[in-house]
Design a protein around this motif. Structure first.
Motif, PDB file in Angstrom:
ATOM      1  N   ALA A   1       0.075  -0.460   4.942  1.00 54.42           N
ATOM      2  CA  ALA A   1       1.339  -1.164   5.194  1.00 54.42           C
ATOM      3  C   ALA A   1       2.312  -0.255   5.946  1.00 54.42           C
ATOM      4  CB  ALA A   1       1.946  -1.636   3.883  1.00 54.42           C
ATOM      5  N   LYS A   2       2.350   1.005   5.567  1.00 50.25           N
ATOM      6  CA  LYS A   2       3.222   1.965   6.250  1.00 50.25           C
ATOM      7  C   LYS A   2       2.774   2.163   7.694  1.00 50.25           C
ATOM      8  CE  LYS A   2       5.033   6.670   5.772  1.00 50.25           C
ATOM      9  NZ  LYS A   2       4.986   7.921   4.978  1.00 50.25           N
ATOM     10  N   LEU A   3       1.481   2.315   7.891  1.00 55.49           N
ATOM     11  CA  LEU A   3       0.945   2.514   9.239  1.00 55.49           C
ATOM     12  C   LEU A   3       1.148   1.277  10.104  1.00 55.49           C
ATOM     13  CD1 LEU A   3      -2.362   4.392   8.342  1.00 55.49           C
ATOM     14  CD2 LEU A   3      -0.275   5.381   9.289  1.00 55.49           C
ATOM     15  N   ASN A   4       1.059   0.103   9.494  1.00 59.41           N
ATOM     16  CA  ASN A   4       1.314  -1.131  10.251  1.00 59.41           C
ATOM     17  C   ASN A   4       2.760  -1.194  10.732  1.00 59.41           C
ATOM     18  OD1 ASN A   4      -1.292  -2.124  10.153  1.00 59.41           O
ATOM     19  ND2 ASN A   4      -0.953  -3.355   8.320  1.00 59.41           N
ATOM     20  N   GLY A   5       3.664  -0.556   9.975  1.00 59.50           N
ATOM     21  CA  GLY A   5       5.044  -0.457  10.432  1.00 59.50           C
ATOM     22  C   GLY A   5       5.155   0.349  11.713  1.00 59.50           C
ATOM     23  N   PHE A   6       4.365   1.420  11.817  1.00 52.37           N
ATOM     24  CA  PHE A   6       4.353   2.220  13.046  1.00 52.37           C
ATOM     25  C   PHE A   6       3.671   1.440  14.175  1.00 52.37           C
ATOM     26  CE2 PHE A   6       3.916   5.798   9.772  1.00 52.37           C
ATOM     27  CZ  PHE A   6       5.280   5.839   9.561  1.00 52.37           C
TER      28      PHE A   6
ATOM     29  N   THR B   1      -7.055   5.649  -4.312  1.00 49.56           N
ATOM     30  CA  THR B   1      -7.328   4.315  -4.845  1.00 49.56           C
ATOM     31  C   THR B   1      -7.106   3.264  -3.768  1.00 49.56           C
ATOM     32  OG1 THR B   1      -5.057   3.875  -5.581  1.00 49.56           O
ATOM     33  CG2 THR B   1      -6.511   5.064  -7.116  1.00 49.56           C
ATOM     34  N   GLU B   2      -7.682   2.101  -3.983  1.00 51.11           N
ATOM     35  CA  GLU B   2      -7.513   1.006  -3.026  1.00 51.11           C
ATOM     36  C   GLU B   2      -6.060   0.552  -2.970  1.00 51.11           C
ATOM     37  OE1 GLU B   2      -8.280  -1.714  -0.092  1.00 51.11           O
ATOM     38  OE2 GLU B   2      -9.538  -0.058  -0.825  1.00 51.11           O
ATOM     39  N   ALA B   3      -5.397   0.534  -4.121  1.00 51.62           N
ATOM     40  CA  ALA B   3      -3.986   0.130  -4.144  1.00 51.62           C
ATOM     41  C   ALA B   3      -3.133   1.095  -3.328  1.00 51.62           C
ATOM     42  CB  ALA B   3      -3.483   0.067  -5.584  1.00 51.62           C
ATOM     43  N   ALA B   4      -3.404   2.386  -3.477  1.00 49.72           N
ATOM     44  CA  ALA B   4      -2.664   3.391  -2.716  1.00 49.72           C
ATOM     45  C   ALA B   4      -2.970   3.266  -1.228  1.00 49.72           C
ATOM     46  CB  ALA B   4      -3.004   4.788  -3.211  1.00 49.72           C
ATOM     47  N   TYR B   5      -4.227   2.947  -0.932  1.00 50.60           N
ATOM     48  CA  TYR B   5      -4.605   2.799   0.468  1.00 50.60           C
ATOM     49  C   TYR B   5      -3.897   1.614   1.109  1.00 50.60           C
ATOM     50  CZ  TYR B   5      -7.344   2.142   4.694  1.00 50.60           C
ATOM     51  OH  TYR B   5      -7.721   1.966   5.998  1.00 50.60           O
TER      52      TYR B   5
ATOM     53  N   ARG C   1      -9.065   6.695   9.335  1.00 50.00           N
ATOM     54  CA  ARG C   1      -9.250   8.100   8.931  1.00 50.00           C
ATOM     55  C   ARG C   1      -8.690   8.362   7.533  1.00 50.00           C
ATOM     56  NH1 ARG C   1     -10.082  11.916   6.832  1.00 50.00           N
ATOM     57  NH2 ARG C   1     -10.062  14.105   7.501  1.00 50.00           N
ATOM     58  N   LEU C   2      -7.579   7.731   7.196  1.00 51.83           N
ATOM     59  CA  LEU C   2      -6.936   8.004   5.916  1.00 51.83           C
ATOM     60  C   LEU C   2      -7.620   7.321   4.740  1.00 51.83           C
ATOM     61  CD1 LEU C   2      -3.155   7.898   6.876  1.00 51.83           C
ATOM     62  CD2 LEU C   2      -4.575   9.889   6.416  1.00 51.83           C
ATOM     63  N   LYS C   3      -8.509   6.374   5.027  1.00 51.26           N
ATOM     64  CA  LYS C   3      -9.184   5.645   3.936  1.00 51.26           C
ATOM     65  C   LYS C   3      -9.924   6.598   3.004  1.00 51.26           C
ATOM     66  CE  LYS C   3     -11.927   1.522   3.031  1.00 51.26           C
ATOM     67  NZ  LYS C   3     -10.840   0.910   2.230  1.00 51.26           N
TER      68      LYS C   3
END
Length: 200
Positions: free
Chosen positions: A85-90, A76-80, A69-71
């Motif tokens: 990475a943050k979501l993978n932490g969750f 930018t792709e770098a920001a995505y 959803r956040l894509k």
């Protein structure tokens, strides 16, 4: 004076480094979470807070669809990739609690108590805070870490469809929880003189 609760409060921290090394069973975790929410206070005892507890692939599904959803929201792709990475932490956590407010109860209270109608939405938010904090402290008491996220309302439609959420349940927060893989850093506090006034 007793200080056990103060110690529990101090132990409750925002833990981002979460893992799946949790000794408690899903049944025990569910009982802890449900009891904390049931016993959290709410105005008029209207019990507006609802919760969905996600384990295993349901937990993974939440964070995968949040990433999808956040894509379209990240410029930018770098920001995505940082977002992923943050979501993978969750996603690395053991499970997630989804907190909702039952808006049907709020509306019914507004109709039943017109003198206080303007307050019930605020009181429902206060009930959310009470419930979330109660769960957070209860998990911390059992050496389980957690943090609180707010990807609503961006993911509301996806969550409702994936987990069969009633239309009158409004998503308010997401709480991933799991084993504590790294402690929280030092916590800073504002000056007491700026926060409190005491009259004796």
């Amino acid at each position: 004076m007793e200080t056990k609760f103060t110690a529990l409060q101090t132990n409750r921290r925002t833990i981002y480094a979460l893992g799946k090394d949790v000794a408690a069973s899903n049944t025990d975790l569910t009982q802890i979470i449900e009891s904390a929410i049931k016993n959290a206070p709410s105005a008029f005892n209207n019990q507006t807070t609802r919760a969905v507890i996600l384990f295993n692939h349901y937990h993974d599904q939440l964070w995968e669809m949040t990433a999808d959803r956040l894509k379209s929201e990240v410029p930018t792709e770098a920001a995505y990739q940082k977002t992923v990475a943050k979501l993978n932490g969750f996603k690395a956590a053991y499970g997630t609690i989804l907190y909702f407010t039952d808006t049907a109860v709020v509306k019914q209270n507004e109709a039943d108590f017109p003198l206080y109608a303007a307050n019930f939405a605020d009181w429902a938010e206060q009930a959310q805070g009470n419930a979330q904090y109660s769960v957070w402290v209860s998990l911390a008491e059992n050496q389980i870490g957690a943090n609180l996220q707010h990807y609503n309302p961006l993911i509301d439609a996806q969550v409702a469809k994936a987990f069969d959420i009633p239309a009158n349940w409004k998503l308010r927060a997401q709480m991933p929880f799991g084993s504590i893989e790294a402690p929280a850093g030092p916590k800073e506090f504002m000056a007491d003189s700026d926060r409190f006034k005491i009259f004796e």
